[in-house]
Write a protein that holds these residues in place. Structure first.
Motif, PDB file in Angstrom:
ATOM      1  N   ALA A   1       0.876  -1.269   0.106  1.00 31.37           N
ATOM      2  CA  ALA A   1      -0.084  -0.046  -0.211  1.00 31.37           C
ATOM      3  C   ALA A   1       0.921   1.342   0.202  1.00 31.37           C
ATOM      4  CB  ALA A   1      -0.928   0.180   1.332  1.00 31.37           C
ATOM      5  N   THR A   2       1.755   1.563  -1.214  1.00 34.64           N
ATOM      6  CA  THR A   2       2.434   2.715  -1.136  1.00 34.64           C
ATOM      7  C   THR A   2       1.912   3.758  -2.074  1.00 34.64           C
ATOM      8  OG1 THR A   2       3.824   1.668  -2.617  1.00 34.64           O
ATOM      9  CG2 THR A   2       4.430   1.593  -0.426  1.00 34.64           C
ATOM     10  N   LEU A   3       0.895   3.624  -2.725  1.00 32.88           N
ATOM     11  CA  LEU A   3       0.222   4.757  -3.322  1.00 32.88           C
ATOM     12  C   LEU A   3      -0.202   5.753  -2.316  1.00 32.88           C
ATOM     13  CD1 LEU A   3      -2.027   2.670  -5.855  1.00 32.88           C
ATOM     14  CD2 LEU A   3       0.308   3.857  -6.423  1.00 32.88           C
ATOM     15  N   ASP A   4      -0.206   6.997  -2.503  1.00 32.56           N
ATOM     16  CA  ASP A   4      -0.684   8.003  -1.578  1.00 32.56           C
ATOM     17  C   ASP A   4      -1.323   9.041  -2.285  1.00 32.56           C
ATOM     18  OD1 ASP A   4       1.517   9.460  -2.382  1.00 32.56           O
ATOM     19  OD2 ASP A   4       2.668   9.070  -0.723  1.00 32.56           O
ATOM     20  N   LEU A   5      -1.745  10.223  -1.581  1.00 31.54           N
ATOM     21  CA  LEU A   5      -2.490  11.268  -2.032  1.00 31.54           C
ATOM     22  C   LEU A   5      -1.854  12.602  -1.531  1.00 31.54           C
ATOM     23  CD1 LEU A   5      -6.056  10.158  -1.588  1.00 31.54           C
ATOM     24  CD2 LEU A   5      -4.750  10.422  -3.790  1.00 31.54           C
ATOM     25  N   PRO A   6      -1.612  13.792  -2.143  1.00 31.53           N
ATOM     26  CA  PRO A   6      -1.334  14.890  -1.628  1.00 31.53           C
ATOM     27  C   PRO A   6      -2.386  15.226  -0.602  1.00 31.53           C
ATOM     28  CG  PRO A   6      -1.493  15.032  -4.076  1.00 31.53           C
ATOM     29  CD  PRO A   6      -1.875  13.858  -3.618  1.00 31.53           C
ATOM     30  N   ASN A   7      -1.984  16.347   0.009  1.00 34.51           N
ATOM     31  CA  ASN A   7      -2.957  16.887   1.261  1.00 34.51           C
ATOM     32  C   ASN A   7      -3.854  17.857   0.488  1.00 34.51           C
ATOM     33  OD1 ASN A   7      -4.203  18.154   3.462  1.00 34.51           O
ATOM     34  ND2 ASN A   7      -2.544  17.996   4.880  1.00 34.51           N
ATOM     35  N   PHE A   8      -4.945  17.367   0.118  1.00 35.73           N
ATOM     36  CA  PHE A   8      -5.871  18.527  -0.871  1.00 35.73           C
ATOM     37  C   PHE A   8      -6.438  19.322   0.134  1.00 35.73           C
ATOM     38  CE2 PHE A   8      -6.164  14.427  -3.371  1.00 35.73           C
ATOM     39  CZ  PHE A   8      -5.554  14.952  -4.645  1.00 35.73           C
ATOM     40  N   GLY A   9      -6.791  18.916   1.492  1.00 40.94           N
ATOM     41  CA  GLY A   9      -7.576  19.716   2.444  1.00 40.94           C
ATOM     42  C   GLY A   9      -6.890  21.169   2.875  1.00 40.94           C
ATOM     43  N   ARG A  10      -5.345  20.866   2.682  1.00 43.95           N
ATOM     44  CA  ARG A  10      -4.319  21.892   3.092  1.00 43.95           C
ATOM     45  C   ARG A  10      -4.301  22.844   2.090  1.00 43.95           C
ATOM     46  NH1 ARG A  10      -2.968  25.512   4.224  1.00 43.95           N
ATOM     47  NH2 ARG A  10      -0.987  26.655   4.730  1.00 43.95           N
ATOM     48  N   TRP A  11      -4.366  22.241   0.810  1.00 47.18           N
ATOM     49  CA  TRP A  11      -4.384  22.975  -0.348  1.00 47.18           C
ATOM     50  C   TRP A  11      -5.640  23.991  -0.509  1.00 47.18           C
ATOM     51  CZ3 TRP A  11      -2.561  19.296  -4.873  1.00 47.18           C
ATOM     52  CH2 TRP A  11      -1.218  18.882  -4.709  1.00 47.18           C
ATOM     53  N   VAL A  12      -6.920  23.496  -0.330  1.00 47.55           N
ATOM     54  CA  VAL A  12      -7.997  24.349  -0.320  1.00 47.55           C
ATOM     55  C   VAL A  12      -8.181  25.293   0.527  1.00 47.55           C
ATOM     56  CG1 VAL A  12      -9.197  22.597  -1.864  1.00 47.55           C
ATOM     57  CG2 VAL A  12      -9.402  22.488   0.633  1.00 47.55           C
ATOM     58  N   ALA A  13      -7.704  25.003   1.881  1.00 52.20           N
ATOM     59  CA  ALA A  13      -7.686  25.871   3.026  1.00 52.20           C
ATOM     60  C   ALA A  13      -6.811  26.965   2.737  1.00 52.20           C
ATOM     61  CB  ALA A  13      -7.364  25.231   4.062  1.00 52.20           C
ATOM     62  N   SER A  14      -5.954  26.979   2.147  1.00 52.97           N
ATOM     63  CA  SER A  14      -4.756  28.073   1.939  1.00 52.97           C
ATOM     64  C   SER A  14      -5.769  29.414   1.254  1.00 52.97           C
ATOM     65  CB  SER A  14      -3.642  27.717   1.050  1.00 52.97           C
ATOM     66  OG  SER A  14      -4.109  27.442  -0.409  1.00 52.97           O
ATOM     67  N   GLY A  15      -6.553  29.204   0.681  1.00 48.09           N
ATOM     68  CA  GLY A  15      -7.332  30.298  -0.045  1.00 48.09           C
ATOM     69  C   GLY A  15      -7.951  31.190   1.047  1.00 48.09           C
ATOM     70  N   GLN A  16      -8.393  30.717   2.262  1.00 51.30           N
ATOM     71  CA  GLN A  16      -8.665  31.409   3.300  1.00 51.30           C
ATOM     72  C   GLN A  16      -7.738  32.500   3.707  1.00 51.30           C
ATOM     73  OE1 GLN A  16     -11.818  31.706   3.845  1.00 51.30           O
ATOM     74  NE2 GLN A  16     -12.553  29.902   2.954  1.00 51.30           N
ATOM     75  N   SER A  17      -6.402  32.026   3.859  1.00 50.36           N
ATOM     76  CA  SER A  17      -5.330  32.947   4.414  1.00 50.36           C
ATOM     77  C   SER A  17      -4.745  33.868   3.490  1.00 50.36           C
ATOM     78  CB  SER A  17      -3.911  32.032   4.684  1.00 50.36           C
ATOM     79  OG  SER A  17      -4.491  31.027   5.757  1.00 50.36           O
ATOM     80  N   LEU A  18      -5.356  33.979   2.125  1.00 48.63           N
ATOM     81  CA  LEU A  18      -5.083  34.944   1.301  1.00 48.63           C
ATOM     82  C   LEU A  18      -6.148  35.833   0.861  1.00 48.63           C
ATOM     83  CD1 LEU A  18      -2.542  33.041  -0.681  1.00 48.63           C
ATOM     84  CD2 LEU A  18      -2.084  34.941   0.480  1.00 48.63           C
ATOM     85  N   ASP A  19      -7.195  35.813   1.499  1.00 48.22           N
ATOM     86  CA  ASP A  19      -8.580  36.693   1.064  1.00 48.22           C
ATOM     87  C   ASP A  19      -8.339  37.808   1.476  1.00 48.22           C
ATOM     88  OD1 ASP A  19     -11.278  37.174   0.859  1.00 48.22           O
ATOM     89  OD2 ASP A  19     -11.693  36.774   2.918  1.00 48.22           O
TER      90      ASP A  19
END
Length: 307
Positions: free
Chosen positions: A289-307
């Motif tokens: 089980a060595t497939l993985d995913l980026p931290n998508f939640g971190r990416w989408v939350a970054s927009g709030q810090s640049l509002d």
């Protein structure tokens, strides 16, 4: 003398035959996909640097971070596998009742459907959904894409590409990073069967602020070193790793100085893993089980810090 020579030749032939049989058994073993899984846990520290633009004011600019993930891979026949992922990352900002303008937490569930040849590589598709919170605003997301791996002796090359869309429930604060395409590359070098050096980089191109649809880019990079600490008292052999992850978030407003902003994030981490399926890290990489995913939640939350 002839008898001794003949005996020596026969002994050498038998030894080579036994070695070949052993190697063949090992090769046959790593050619077979197995039920496998891994749990990964880490703790670390994040700090923000290089802030700029009209709207970049991330506060606090440093905080403790932690992560927990689990993956399970199930063979569906000789070469087909399905893998299920769960990831959670959180910071001490999540427990701050006064509010902040930094990343709080993220969580996601995902799945991979893959055709895999442990001697050559793999290719397939993945999907994920979840959420990330920043600036006290939850941002949901969905993501889909394709991926492939190439195995070359002690090297593994891994590439992913896909689409990510984030959104928030509150129509007055639709600042989630959204409508984005991404590509991610990972390289793993197994210096020994049970030690690994990994490097990765990702580029994401999307939008922030639904009403105005400003352009926003993310560049993320990282390195990680895994090894086994052998013979520890009580717990025995223990897998451990150290890692670093950096990211640059850049929002470009509609005009010069209009709603733009950018900042860089750095996270240092120390962690451990527990895995089953595969006799070494390298073997697990090819059959487990060595497939993985980026931290998508971190990416989408970054927009709030640049509002």
């Amino acid at each position: 003398m002839k008898k001794l020579t003949a005996t020596s030749i026969m002994a050498l032939a038998l030894a080579m035959s036994a070695q070949s049989a052993s190697a063949a058994d090992y090769d046959a073993q790593i050619q077979q996909l197995v039920v496998s899984g891994i749990v990964d846990s880490w703790n670390g520290y994040t700090f923000i640097g290089n802030q700029g633009g009209a709207n970049a004011d991330v506060d606090p600019d440093s905080y403790f971070s932690s992560g927990l993930s689990g993956r399970l891979s199930l063979p569906l026949g000789e070469n087909l596998t399905i893998q299920m992922d769960g990831d959670l990352e959180y910071t001490d900002n999540a427990f701050d009742e006064d509010g902040d303008d930094a990343f709080d937490y993220s969580g996601q569930l995902g799945a991979h459907l893959t055709y895999r040849d442990p001697g050559m590589g793999a290719f397939g598709a993945f999907g994920a959904f979840g959420a990330g919170r920043g600036d006290d605003q939850r941002n949901d997301f969905v993501a889909v894409g394709g991926e492939a791996q190439l195995y070359l002796n002690d090297l593994t090359f891994y590439v992913q590409a896909g689409y990510l869309d984030g959104y928030v429930q509150d129509a007055d604060r639709e600042d989630a990073f959204h409508d984005a395409v991404f590509v991610r590359g990972v390289a793993r070098w197994f210096m020994t069967p049970d030690s690994r050096l990994q490097a990765q980089v990702a580029y994401v191109d999307g939008h922030q602020d639904t009403g105005d649809s400003y352009e926003m880019d993310i560049v993320e990079w990282g390195v990680r070193y895994d090894m086994i600490l052998a013979g520890l008292p009580v717990i025995g052999d223990t897998p451990v790793y150290v890692g670093y992850r950096g990211a640059r978030f850049d929002n470009e407003g509609a005009g010069p100085g209009a709603d733009d902003g950018q900042y860089t994030e750095h996270t240092i981490m120390v962690g451990t893993t527990y895995a089953f399926g595969g006799n070494s890290m390298r073997e697990f990489d090819r059959v487990g089980a060595t497939l993985d995913l980026p931290n998508f939640g971190r990416w989408v939350a970054s927009g709030q810090s640049l509002d």
